[in-house]
Design a protein around this motif. Structure first.
Motif, short mmCIF file in Angstrom:
data_model
loop_
_atom_site.label_atom_id
_atom_site.label_comp_id
_atom_site.label_asym_id
_atom_site.label_seq_id
_atom_site.Cartn_x
_atom_site.Cartn_y
_atom_site.Cartn_z
N LEU A 159 26.06 -16.65 36.35
CA LEU A 159 27.29 -15.78 37.25
C LEU A 159 28.28 -16.89 37.88
CD1 LEU A 159 25.42 -12.68 38.54
CD2 LEU A 159 27.58 -12.75 37.42
N VAL A 160 27.47 -17.87 38.75
CA VAL A 160 28.23 -18.97 39.48
C VAL A 160 28.88 -19.95 38.37
CG1 VAL A 160 28.39 -20.65 41.36
CG2 VAL A 160 26.79 -18.63 41.63
N ARG A 161 28.11 -20.27 37.62
CA ARG A 161 28.68 -21.45 36.60
C ARG A 161 29.76 -20.77 35.87
NH1 ARG A 161 30.86 -24.59 33.93
NH2 ARG A 161 30.02 -26.01 32.66
N LYS A 162 29.79 -19.56 35.37
CA LYS A 162 30.91 -18.95 34.55
C LYS A 162 32.20 -18.82 35.59
CE LYS A 162 30.37 -16.10 31.20
NZ LYS A 162 30.75 -16.75 30.14
N GLU A 163 31.76 -18.41 36.78
CA GLU A 163 33.00 -18.03 37.80
C GLU A 163 33.70 -19.19 38.41
OE1 GLU A 163 34.92 -14.65 39.73
OE2 GLU A 163 33.09 -14.70 38.48
N THR A 164 32.83 -20.41 38.33
CA THR A 164 33.50 -21.33 39.21
C THR A 164 33.36 -22.82 38.31
OG1 THR A 164 31.31 -22.18 40.21
CG2 THR A 164 32.71 -20.52 41.15
N GLY A 165 32.58 -22.82 37.35
CA GLY A 165 32.32 -24.13 36.58
C GLY A 165 31.58 -25.19 37.33
N PHE A 166 31.09 -24.94 38.65
CA PHE A 166 30.61 -26.03 39.36
C PHE A 166 29.12 -25.84 39.35
CE2 PHE A 166 29.95 -27.58 43.87
CZ PHE A 166 30.02 -28.92 43.62
N LEU A 167 28.59 -26.83 38.59
CA LEU A 167 27.13 -26.73 38.47
C LEU A 167 26.13 -27.00 39.75
CD1 LEU A 167 26.64 -28.88 35.10
CD2 LEU A 167 26.25 -26.40 35.33
N PRO A 168 26.35 -27.78 40.58
CA PRO A 168 25.73 -27.63 41.98
C PRO A 168 25.66 -26.41 42.56
CG PRO A 168 27.00 -29.61 41.54
CD PRO A 168 27.52 -28.75 40.60
N GLY A 169 26.80 -25.73 42.58
CA GLY A 169 26.78 -24.22 43.19
C GLY A 169 25.90 -23.38 42.42
N ALA A 170 25.80 -23.40 41.13
CA ALA A 170 25.24 -22.38 40.36
C ALA A 170 23.56 -22.89 40.63
CB ALA A 170 25.41 -22.83 38.78
N ALA A 171 22.92 -24.21 40.54
CA ALA A 171 21.95 -24.63 41.11
C ALA A 171 21.48 -24.11 42.28
CB ALA A 171 21.62 -26.14 40.93
N LEU A 172 22.16 -24.17 43.43
CA LEU A 172 22.10 -23.67 44.62
C LEU A 172 21.88 -22.02 44.61
CD1 LEU A 172 22.03 -23.84 47.78
CD2 LEU A 172 24.38 -23.49 47.68
N ALA A 173 22.41 -21.50 44.00
CA ALA A 173 22.29 -20.04 43.90
C ALA A 173 20.83 -19.56 43.43
CB ALA A 173 23.37 -19.09 43.14
N ALA A 174 20.60 -20.24 42.33
CA ALA A 174 19.16 -19.96 41.59
C ALA A 174 18.27 -20.28 42.63
CB ALA A 174 19.17 -20.63 40.35
N GLY A 175 18.27 -21.75 43.05
CA GLY A 175 17.35 -22.15 43.96
C GLY A 175 17.06 -21.59 45.35
N LEU A 176 18.29 -21.19 45.70
CA LEU A 176 18.28 -20.32 47.13
C LEU A 176 17.37 -18.97 46.92
CD1 LEU A 176 18.81 -20.09 50.10
CD2 LEU A 176 21.04 -19.24 49.46
N PHE A 177 17.87 -18.27 45.82
CA PHE A 177 16.98 -17.10 45.60
C PHE A 177 15.43 -17.52 45.60
CE2 PHE A 177 15.52 -13.76 42.43
CZ PHE A 177 15.43 -12.62 43.33
N ALA A 178 15.09 -18.39 44.87
CA ALA A 178 13.65 -18.81 44.83
C ALA A 178 13.19 -19.43 46.07
CB ALA A 178 13.48 -19.77 43.74
N ALA A 179 13.85 -19.68 47.01
CA ALA A 179 13.39 -20.05 48.26
C ALA A 179 13.10 -19.03 49.23
CB ALA A 179 14.59 -21.20 48.88
N THR A 180 13.73 -17.81 48.66
CA THR A 180 13.48 -16.53 49.69
C THR A 180 12.18 -16.01 49.40
OG1 THR A 180 14.79 -15.17 48.04
CG2 THR A 180 15.97 -16.22 49.73
N PHE A 181 11.48 -16.41 48.57
CA PHE A 181 10.13 -15.82 47.84
C PHE A 181 9.21 -15.25 49.00
CE2 PHE A 181 5.59 -16.82 46.72
CZ PHE A 181 5.47 -15.85 45.94
N LYS A 182 8.96 -16.13 49.98
CA LYS A 182 8.30 -15.74 51.10
C LYS A 182 8.91 -14.75 52.24
CE LYS A 182 4.41 -15.63 53.71
NZ LYS A 182 4.71 -14.77 54.68
N ALA A 183 10.17 -15.13 52.23
CA ALA A 183 10.94 -14.16 53.26
C ALA A 183 11.10 -12.72 52.70
CB ALA A 183 12.43 -14.78 53.50
#
Length: 504
Positions: free
Chosen positions: A115-139
Motif C-alpha cells: 500500500l505504501v509502496r504503490k501510493e508513494t514509491g518510497f521503499l523506506p516508508g513501506a518498510a516502516l509500515a510493515a515493520g511498525l505493525f510487526a513491532a506492535t505485536f506485544k502492544a
C-alpha cells in the motif's frame, strides 16, 4: 557539523529505520515459529478454537443451543472453516490454527508494504509500515500468531482496502466488497471498518463503482445471515448479533482508549498519521483525503468499539495499530520521498537535518515498542506441567470437567466440554431462559456427581456461577500444578488449571 557529515548521518539514519523495522519483523517471525508447536494454550481461549475446528471436521454443527458439551464463541465461522483443512492435513492441535494466523499476519505486513509502496514509491516508508505493525505485536496482546480469529480478519480487511484503492471500476469494487465480507465472516467488527469506506464509495466514486462495494457487502452479509439462521434454527444470529449486543459497555474506554491504549505506545505514529491527513487539506485532493480519512477512521473505530465492550482486550487494538503503521509509513514517505534523490545547495544542510530528525522519530517509535522475545516463549517446564495434567486426567475412569480448558481432557481421551469464555458469554447475556437452562444443566451435573473430577481456575469466569456448588458436592484434593510460576498463558486472561475436586 559539516554538510557532508550531516548528509552521511541522514543516510545512515534511513538505513537504521529499515534495519530496525526488519528486526521487528524478524523478531515476530522467530517467536511465532518457535511458539507454533507448543502443545498447550498460549492464551486461554485457544483451546476453544481447536475444539470448534475439531467439531467441524467431525461434521457436527457449530451454532447450537448452549450446553456443557459445547457452546460456540460469538464469532462468525470463516476462520474455523479455513483452519479445518489445515488441521485435517497436519493433525489435531494448535499447529494448524496458529499456522493460519502466522501466514495471515505476514500477509498483512506485505499488504501494508505494498500500500505504501504503490501510493508513494518510497521503499523506506513501506518498510516502516510493515515493520511498525510487526513491532506492535506485544502492544496488541502478543496475539498475531495465536489460534484466534484476529489475524485472518485483519488480512481480509487490508486486502479489501488494497483492492479498493487499486482501481475505481466495477470489478475492483465488487472484489473489495467480497474481501470485506470475508473479514466480516471472520469477525463482525469488519462492519465498523466497512461503514466509512462505503461512505467514501458513495460520495467519491462514479457510476456503478459508486455502489459496487456497498451493494456487494450488504448482499453477502444479508444472504449469509438468512442462510445461517435457516440452517441453525436461528442460533447463528443469536451468537453473531444478539449475544454480543447484550454485553455492557465500559464508559472508562471512551477516553481511556486514546489516553491509555494509543498515546503511550503509538503517540508518534498517531501524530504522523494526523499530519499526513492534514497535508491533503487544501490541495484539491479531497477524494484522496476522504479515502485515507475513511480508512483510518474505520480501523480506529473498529478497535475503539471493541475496547468499549466488556471483554474487549488488547487484541482489539490490532486494526488501529495497522492503520497507524500504514499512515506513519505514508507520512514519512510524503515527507522524505519527494526529496529522496537529495536536494541541492543551499537547502541541503537543512534537508539532511530534517531527514535525520524524521528518521530519529521513526526509530524512537519502533524502539518504544520493544518487547523481550524470550518472555513470550513457553519453557520446557510449562510443557512438562501440561503433560502431567493430561496424565492426571487420564487416570480417572469416567468423565472429567475442566471448567475453562476443555481441550485438555480431550487430549487425555475424555469427552469434550464447552470453553469457559463461551459459557460465560451466555451467562452474562440478558436472555434469562437460556442462562437459567445452562446454569441448571451445570448445577444438576455437579449435584449428581457425574464427574470423577472437576478442575477449576482461581480466577475463572464459570467459577463465579458454580464454585459453591462444586465445593458442596466434591472434595478438594489439592492443586493441579504445585509450582506457582509455570504453565501460565503468555497473554490474555491469566488462567491455568487450579484446584482439583474429586468425587467423595
Amino acid at each position: 557539523m559539516t554538510d557532508r557529515m550531516t548528509e552521511r548521518m541522514a543516510r545512515a539514519s534511513g538505513l537504521a529505520v529499515v534495519a530496525v523495522a526488519g528486526l521487528a519483523i524478524a523478531a515476530f517471525a522467530v517467536v511465532a515459529l518457535v511458539r507454533m508447536t507448543y502443545p498447550f494454550e498460549l492464551e486461554w481461549m485457544e483451546g476453544g478454537s481447536v475444539d470448534t475446528v475439531r467439531r467441524i471436521l467431525a461434521g457436527r454443527p457449530v451454532y447450537v443451543r448452549p450446553s456443557m458439551e459445547f457452546t460456540p464463541f460469538i464469532y462468525t465461522p470463516l476462520y474455523f472453516w479455513v483452519c479445518a483443512p489445515f488441521m485435517a492435513l497436519i493433525g489435531e492441535g494448535f499447529v494448524a490454527l496458529r499456522l493460519v494466523s502466522i501466514l495471515s499476519a505476514c500477509a498483512s505486513m506485505a499488504i501494508l508494504f505494498v500500500l505504501v509502496r504503490k501510493e508513494t514509491g518510497f521503499l523506506p516508508g513501506a518498510a516502516l509500515a510493515a515493520g511498525l505493525f510487526a513491532a506492535t505485536f506485544k502492544a496488541s496482546g502478543a496475539w498475531l500468531d495465536l489460534a484466534r480469529v484476529d489475524s485472518l480478519f485483519m488480512l481480509f480487511v487490508l486486502a479489501s482496502i488494497l483492492v479498493l484503492r487499486r482501481r475505481e471500476d466495477l470489478a475492483h469494487g465488487i472484489a473489495a466488497g467480497v474481501f470485506m465480507f470475508f473479514a466480516f465472516f471472520t469477525k463482525q467488527t469488519a462492519l465498523v471498518v466497512a461503514a466509512p469506506l462505503c461512505v467514501h464509495c458513495l460520495v467519491a466514486r462514479g457510476k456503478w463503482s459508486r455502489v459496487a462495494m456497498p451493494a456487494t457487502l450488504a448482499l453477502l452479509v444479508a444472504a449469509s445471515t438468512l442462510a445461517g439462521n435457516a440452517l441453525t434454527d436461528g442460533w447463528y444470529g443469536y451468537y453473531v448479533f444478539d449475544l454480543p449486543g447484550q454485553h455492557p459497555l465500559r464508559p472508562d474506554m471512551w477516553l481511556g482508549f486514546w489516553v491509555f491504549d494509543i498515546l503511550p505506545t503509538m503517540g508518534v505514529a498517531l501524530a504522523a498519521s494526523v499530519a499526513f491527513l492534514a497535508t491533503r487539506i487544501g490541495r484539491d485532493q479531497w477524494r484522496d483525503l476522504l479515502f485515507h480519512a475513511c480508512v483510518l477512521a474505520g480501523l480506529a473505530g473498529a478497535s475503539w468499539s471493541s475496547r468499549l465492550h466488556t471483554g474487549g482486550w488488547l487484541n482489539s487494538l490490532i486494526p488501529v495499530h495497522a492503520g497507524l503503521a500504514l499512515y506513519m509509513g505514508m507520512a514519512v514517505a510524503g515527507a522524505l520521498g519527494a526529496r529522496a534523490g537529495g536536494p541541492v545547495a543551499p537547502a541541503a544542510a537543512r534537508w539532511h537535518m530534517a531527514t535525520l530528525l524524521v528518521n530519529a522519530a521513526c526509530i524512537g517509535q519502533l524502539s518504544s515498542l520493544y518487547w523481550p522475545p524470550a518472555a513470550q516463549i513457553p519453557t520446557m517446564a510449562d510443557a512438562g506441567a501440561g503433560r502431567s495434567i493430561v496424565r492426571l486426567m487420564g487416570r480417572f475412569d469416567k468423565e472429567v470437567w475442566m471448567t475453562n480448558h476443555g481441550y485438555i481432557p480431550i487430549m487425555a481421551g475424555k469427552k469434550p466440554h464447552a470453553q469457559g469464555m463461551a459459557v460465560s458469554d451466555v451467562l452474562r447475556g440478558t436472555d434469562e431462559a437460556l442462562r437459567d437452562a445452562l446454569l441448571d444443566e451445570m448445577r444438576t451435573a455437579i449435584r449428581e456427581r457425574r464427574f470423577d473430577v472437576i478442575v477449576t481456575d482461581e480466577r475463572g469466569l464459570v467459577e463465579d456461577w458454580v464454585l459453591g456448588d462444586i465445593q458442596r458436592a466434591y472434595r478438594y484434593a489439592g492443586d493441579a500444578i504445585a509450582d506457582p510460576d509455570i504453565f501460565w498463558p503468555r497473554t490474555g486472561h491469566t488462567l491455568r488449571p487450579g484446584a482439583v475436586y474429586v468425587r467423595p
